[in-house]
Scaffold this active site. Structure first.
Site, PDB file in Angstrom:
ATOM      1  N   CYS A 112       0.955  -1.198  -0.025  1.00  0.00           N
ATOM      2  CA  CYS A 112       0.005  -0.071   0.040  1.00  0.00           C
ATOM      3  C   CYS A 112       0.850   1.233   0.129  1.00  0.00           C
ATOM      4  CB  CYS A 112      -1.153  -0.049   1.111  1.00  0.00           C
ATOM      5  SG  CYS A 112      -1.983  -1.393   1.190  1.00  0.00           S
ATOM      6  N   HIS A 256      -3.619   6.963   3.145  1.00  0.00           N
ATOM      7  CA  HIS A 256      -3.893   5.626   2.601  1.00  0.00           C
ATOM      8  C   HIS A 256      -5.467   5.270   2.976  1.00  0.00           C
ATOM      9  CE1 HIS A 256      -4.224   1.686   1.229  1.00  0.00           C
ATOM     10  NE2 HIS A 256      -3.591   1.070   2.207  1.00  0.00           N
ATOM     11  N   ASN A 286     -10.195  -0.651   0.145  1.00  0.00           N
ATOM     12  CA  ASN A 286      -8.702  -0.171   0.002  1.00  0.00           C
ATOM     13  C   ASN A 286      -8.181  -0.652  -1.041  1.00  0.00           C
ATOM     14  OD1 ASN A 286      -6.152  -0.610   0.517  1.00  0.00           O
ATOM     15  ND2 ASN A 286      -6.021  -1.606   2.506  1.00  0.00           N
TER      16      ASN A 286
HETATM   17  N1  COA Z   1     -18.165  -9.244   9.405  1.00  0.00           N
HETATM   18  C1  COA Z   1     -18.794  -9.607  10.609  1.00  0.00           C
HETATM   19  N2  COA Z   1     -17.832  -9.943  11.948  1.00  0.00           N
HETATM   20  C2  COA Z   1     -16.562 -10.007  11.594  1.00  0.00           C
HETATM   21  C3  COA Z   1     -15.974  -9.617  10.207  1.00  0.00           C
HETATM   22  C4  COA Z   1     -16.912  -9.298   9.189  1.00  0.00           C
HETATM   23  N3  COA Z   1     -16.325  -8.885   7.908  1.00  0.00           N
HETATM   24  N4  COA Z   1     -14.558  -9.875  10.114  1.00  0.00           N
HETATM   25  C5  COA Z   1     -14.292 -10.136  11.479  1.00  0.00           C
HETATM   26  N5  COA Z   1     -15.470 -10.100  12.112  1.00  0.00           N
HETATM   27  C6  COA Z   1     -15.429 -10.425  13.592  1.00  0.00           C
HETATM   28  C7  COA Z   1     -14.385 -11.265  14.088  1.00  0.00           C
HETATM   29  O1  COA Z   1     -14.440 -12.852  13.778  1.00  0.00           O
HETATM   30  C8  COA Z   1     -14.346 -10.955  15.606  1.00  0.00           C
HETATM   31  O2  COA Z   1     -15.431 -11.705  16.371  1.00  0.00           O
HETATM   32  P1  COA Z   1     -15.101 -12.524  17.630  1.00  0.00           P
HETATM   33  O3  COA Z   1     -15.085 -11.181  18.634  1.00  0.00           O
HETATM   34  O4  COA Z   1     -16.331 -13.385  18.006  1.00  0.00           O
HETATM   35  O5  COA Z   1     -13.996 -13.222  17.447  1.00  0.00           O
HETATM   36  C9  COA Z   1     -14.859  -9.610  15.702  1.00  0.00           C
HETATM   37  O6  COA Z   1     -15.527  -9.430  14.569  1.00  0.00           O
HETATM   38  C10 COA Z   1     -13.958  -8.596  15.963  1.00  0.00           C
HETATM   39  O7  COA Z   1     -12.911  -9.009  14.847  1.00  0.00           O
HETATM   40  P2  COA Z   1     -11.420  -8.089  14.842  1.00  0.00           P
HETATM   41  O8  COA Z   1     -10.588  -8.460  13.821  1.00  0.00           O
HETATM   42  O9  COA Z   1     -10.815  -7.795  16.350  1.00  0.00           O
HETATM   43  O10 COA Z   1     -12.180  -6.729  14.399  1.00  0.00           O
HETATM   44  P3  COA Z   1     -11.487  -5.101  14.342  1.00  0.00           P
HETATM   45  O11 COA Z   1     -12.179  -4.428  15.234  1.00  0.00           O
HETATM   46  O12 COA Z   1     -10.007  -5.098  14.726  1.00  0.00           O
HETATM   47  O13 COA Z   1     -11.743  -4.893  12.823  1.00  0.00           O
HETATM   48  C11 COA Z   1     -10.400  -4.768  10.726  1.00  0.00           C
HETATM   49  C12 COA Z   1     -11.014  -5.612  11.884  1.00  0.00           C
HETATM   50  C13 COA Z   1      -9.721  -5.627   9.723  1.00  0.00           C
HETATM   51  C14 COA Z   1     -11.534  -3.812  10.296  1.00  0.00           C
HETATM   52  C15 COA Z   1      -9.309  -3.841  11.566  1.00  0.00           C
HETATM   53  O14 COA Z   1      -8.388  -4.776  12.340  1.00  0.00           O
HETATM   54  C16 COA Z   1      -8.468  -3.379  10.445  1.00  0.00           C
HETATM   55  O15 COA Z   1      -8.849  -2.357   9.738  1.00  0.00           O
HETATM   56  N6  COA Z   1      -6.966  -3.333  10.425  1.00  0.00           N
HETATM   57  C17 COA Z   1      -5.992  -2.713   9.775  1.00  0.00           C
HETATM   58  C18 COA Z   1      -6.383  -3.210   8.339  1.00  0.00           C
HETATM   59  C19 COA Z   1      -5.464  -2.421   7.612  1.00  0.00           C
HETATM   60  O16 COA Z   1      -5.273  -1.498   7.676  1.00  0.00           O
HETATM   61  N7  COA Z   1      -5.268  -3.195   6.641  1.00  0.00           N
HETATM   62  C20 COA Z   1      -4.279  -3.039   5.541  1.00  0.00           C
HETATM   63  C21 COA Z   1      -3.221  -2.170   5.753  1.00  0.00           C
HETATM   64  S1  COA Z   1      -2.549  -1.633   4.341  1.00  0.00           S
END
Ligand code: COA
Length: 329
Positions: A112, A256, A286
């Site tokens: 990215c 980003h 993204n």
């Molecule tokens: N829909 C519904 N539930 C979902 C889901 C979806 N699409 N994806 C994950 N979950 C669930 C998980 O299974 C978890 O359930 P649990 O508590 O029963 O285990 C819960 O939601 C929380 O998951 P978590 O991964 O802790 O959520 P989060 O608040 O961290 O959000 C992201 C997840 C990916 C949105 C977040 O971590 C993020 O944006 N990270 C950075 C991503 C990024 O910048 N990537 C690219 C870099 S270039």
């Protein structure tokens, strides 16, 4: 020397995949995706479109704005993690489409952060050899839908396809360069937390790698989140400090587009007013290396910046790679 942004262009494929469409594919909801990420929909390339096709559409628009044609390009840099092929480079394929016979061409892989890395490399080439590199095309282009595991709800809701392009030209005047200050980083210690495990020499394609979905994006979302905020805030602060520019002097801040919560957290820590922060994550998701180029084109065409205005760019991605760049329109 006058190395300026002479043209910008972007391209988003026609097909739109909404959160509601995703509800029918995996166990997720529009509400979860919107509140956790800020994404409502994303564009997806058609099956017959490859990354170079997206790059070509964006490049044509940037060249048209610049008022030059492909034959006048001296170099082409394509930032992508979804090249048409492992080799030849997407840059070479794009060169053929653009008729840029005089250009030397390559791909740059910094996930990215690819557009920022590519702008730094292109600018350095133009600075070191101003007679040789007068016009350089930089494109960030991705068909991320080709490397997403559509059964994994934790990643498939995040990504989209698209391309953004910038034509840099040395206008031969003593006007200030577009690049004011940059601060780029990498830390390979975290290479495992955002990775496509298979398809390279470490793990070539096999029945097992396909069965394990190893040809798709794997991400430790929470770890990436924390490191993204810290990395981008640090790089932005360094750039503003070194350039002696206050956050309040930045006309437009383009982070980003990975997650609106990350964007809000960075803007708040940097004290950038909300109305100066540009976001299209709700429409695009993204798009990795394409993200900043698409935003840049949208603010230029939307008249949101005037000549001389400061624009602050920041990115973060697999590698890990991250950085910030203060540029002027
Ligand atoms: N829909 C519904 N539930 C979902 C889901 C979806 N699409 N994806 C994950 N979950 C669930 C998980 O299974 C978890 O359930 P649990 O508590 O029963 O285990 C819960 O939601 C929380 O998951 P978590 O991964 O802790 O959520 P989060 O608040 O961290 O959000 C992201 C997840 C990916 C949105 C977040 O971590 C993020 O944006 N990270 C950075 C991503 C990024 O910048 N990537 C690219 C870099 S270039």
């Amino acid at each position: 020397m006058g190395i300026r942004i002479r043209g910008t262009g972007s391209y988003l494929p026609e097909k739109i995949l909404s959160n509601f469409d995703l509800e029918a594919m995996v166990d997720t909801s529009d509400e979860w995706i919107r509140t956790r990420t800020g994404i409502a929909e994303r564009h997806l390339a058609a099956p017959e479109q490859a990354t170079s096709d997206l790059a070509y559409a964006a490049a044509e628009r940037a060249l048209a704005m610049a008022g030059i044609d492909g034959a006048e390009l001296d170099a082409i840099v394509v930032a992508t993690i979804t090249p048409d092929h492992v080799f030849p480079s997407t840059g070479c394929i794009l060169q053929r489409r653009l008729g840029a016979a005089g250009a030397f061409c390559f791909d740059l892989e910094a996930a990215c952060s690819g557009l920022l890395y590519s702008l730094e490399v292109a600018y350095s080439l133009m600075k070191v050899s101003s007679a040789k590199y007068r016009n350089v095309l930089v494109v960030g282009a991705e068909k991320l839908s080709s490397i997403v595991n559509w059964e994994d709800r934790s990643t498939c809701v995040l990504f989209g396809d698209g391309a953004g392009a910038v034509v840099l030209s040395n206008d031969g005047t003593d006007s200030p360069d577009f690049l004011v200050c940059s601060d780029l980083h990498a830390d390979g210690n975290y290479s495992d937390i955002l990775i496509m495990p298979a398809g390279g020499s470490r793990c070539p394609a096999s029945e097992e790698s396909i069965r394990n979905h190893a040809h798709s994006i794997h991400m430790e979302g929470r770890d990436v989140y924390k490191l993204a905020v810290t990395g981008m805030v640090g790089a932005c602060r360094t750039v503003l400090k070194n350039a002696k520019v206050a956050a309040s002097e930045v006309r437009c801040f383009i982070p980003h587009q990975a997650n609106s919560r990350i964007i809000d957290a960075i803007a708040q820590r940097l004290d950038v007013p909300g109305d100066r922060v540009y976001c299209n994550i709700d429409r695009c998701g993204n798009t990795s290396a394409a993200s900043i180029g698409i935003c840049l084109d949208e603010i230029v065409r939307g008249g949101q910046v005037s000549e001389g205005d400061y624009i602050l760019l920041t990115a973060f991605g697999g590698g890990l790679t991250w950085g910030a760049m203060l540029i002027r329109r």
